[in-house]
Motif scaffolding. Structure first.
Motif: not given
Length: 343
Positions: A100-123
Motif C-alpha cells: 500500500t505504501v509503495r503504491s502511494m509513494k509511486n503515485i505521489m512521486f510521479k505527480d510531485l516530480k511533474e508538478r513544477f516542471a514548467r516553472i522549475e527554473h523560475t523557482l
C-alpha cells in the motif's frame, strides 16, 4: 472525502481515529447500539490500523510542509524548491514498505516530480535570491551557474528599466519647469573697487600675506588632511552589464543567513549594498506560494459581512478584521451575534 487540493482534513481525521481507537471500539461494542444494528456495523481488523498508521507516517511530512507554506509573515515561494526536493527524497521506496505504501509513494512521486516542471527554473532563481538558500545545495554545479547567469541578465534588465524611468522623469520635470523672474543685476566690480570698505579689506589681506610665509605650512596641512582622498586617476565608467555582474557576484559571495531569519529583513538592511539585486529580490519574494492568505481574507470578510449585517461601513469592517478573530454565535431565536476573539 476531500477537496482535491485540501486533503489535510482526511489526514486529521485518520490521525484522530488512531488516537481514539480504544474509545471507538468501546462504543461499537456497547449494548446501547442494539442488536438490530449489529449487521450494519463493520468491524476493523489489525491490518486496517496498520495501514492507517503507515499512511499517517507517510503523509506527515506533507502535512507539516503545507502548513509551513501557508505562512503570511515570511516569504514562501523561495522555499518551494527546497521542500520539493526533500519531499521527493521522502518518497523513495524502502525495503520495509508495504504494498500500500509503495503504491502511494509511486503515485505521489510521479505527480510531485511533474508538478513544477514548467516553472522549475523560475523557482531556482527565486531560491537563489533568498539569502538562506542562495547556495542552491539541491542543484548541480551547471544548474547553479545557469541560474546566476540568468540573474545577471535580470539585474541588467532592471537597470535598463530604472534608466528609462529616470529619463522620463527628467523629461517631465523639464516640461514642468516654470520661468523664474530674473533678479536685478549685481553691481560691477569696478564700482565696488573704489569703496572705502573694499580698500580696507585689500590692505588687511596684503598685510596678512606679507606677514606670513607659510607656503610649506599650507602644503603640509593639505597632505595631512586630504592625502587619503586625493585622486590622481579617474576610474573609467563601468558598463551596465559589468555593474550587474559585479553586484551578483558580491551577493553570491556574501555569507548565508540562518533558516529562522527573515530574508526580507536581510534585504532591507543590505539594499544599499546591492541596490539592483535587492529590487529584483523584492519583485520575486513578494509572491506567495499558495492562495491560502488571500482565501483567509475572504473567509474572514464572509464572517463579518452577512445578510443580517449588510450595512456595515468599510472602516468598521476593517476595524473588526484587524481587531482579532471573528466568529458567529447563533442564539436560540435563530439570530446571529457577532463575537470577537482577540489574538
Amino acid at each position: 472525502m476531500d477537496v482535491r487540493r485540501r486533503w489535510n482534513s482526511a489526514y486529521d481525521m485518520i490521525s484522530r481515529f488512531l488516537e481514539m481507537q480504544v474509545a471507538i471500539f468501546a462504543t461499537l461494542k456497547s449494548k446501547e447500539l442494539g442488536k438490530e444494528r449489529e449487521s450494519e456495523l463493520k468491524s476493523f481488523h489489525d491490518d486496517d490500523f496498520s495501514v492507517a498508521e503507515e499512511v499517517i507516517q507517510l503523509l506527515k511530512p506533507f502535512k507539516d510542509k503545507t502548513t509551513l507554506l501557508c505562512s503570511e509573515k515570511s516569504p514562501t515561494i523561495s522555499i518551494i524548491l527546497p521542500l520539493h526536493n526533500k519531499l521527493l527524497d521522502k518518497l523513495c521506496e524502502q525495503n520495509a514498505d508495504t504494498p500500500t505504501v509503495r503504491s502511494m509513494k509511486n503515485i505521489m512521486f510521479k505527480d510531485l516530480k511533474e508538478r513544477f516542471a514548467r516553472i522549475e527554473h523560475t523557482l531556482h532563481i527565486v531560491s537563489a535570491l533568498d539569502p538562506r538558500f542562495k547556495m542552491l545545495p539541491f542543484s548541480s554545479g551547471n544548474e547553479r551557474s545557469a541560474v546566476y547567469s540568468d540573474i545577471v541578465l535580470e539585474v541588467f534588465r532592471v537597470q535598463n528599466i530604472i534608466k528609462v524611468k529616470r529619463e522620463k522623469e527628467n523629461k517631465d520635470a523639464e516640461l514642468d519647469d516654470v520661468e523664474v523672474p530674473s533678479e536685478p543685476p549685481l553691481p560691477s566690480l569696478s564700482s565696488l573697487s573704489d569703496s572705502p570698505a573694499v580698500s580696507s579689506v585689500k590692505m588687511r589681506v596684503k598685510a596678512d600675506v606679507s606677514s606670513t610665509s607659510c607656503g610649506d605650512c599650507m602644503e603640509s596641512v593639505l597632505h595631512s588632511f586630504l592625502d587619503d582622498v586625493y585622486i590622481t586617476e579617474i576610474e573609467p565608467p563601468k558598463s551596465p552589464n559589468v555593474i550587474a555582474e559585479q553586484q551578483v557576484n558580491e551577493y553570491r559571495s556574501a555569507q548565508a543567513i540562518p533558516l529562522q531569519e527573515n530574508p526580507l529583513s536581510w534585504w532591507k538592511e543590505n539594499e544599499f549594498k546591492f541596490p539592483l539585486v535587492s529590487k529584483l529580490a523584492r519583485a520575486y519574494l513578494c509572491i506567495p506560494a499558495t492562495s491560502v492568505p488571500s482565501e483567509r481574507v475572504f473567509s474572514t470578510a464572509g464572517e463579518i459581512l452577512s445578510a443580517q449585517r449588510a450595512r456595515l461601513k468599510p472602516k468598521h469592517c476593517k476595524s473588526l478584521k484587524e481587531s482579532g478573530k471573528v466568529g458567529l454565535k447563533v442564539n436560540h431565536e435563530g439570530s446571529q451575534n457577532l463575537m470577537i476573539f482577540n489574538t
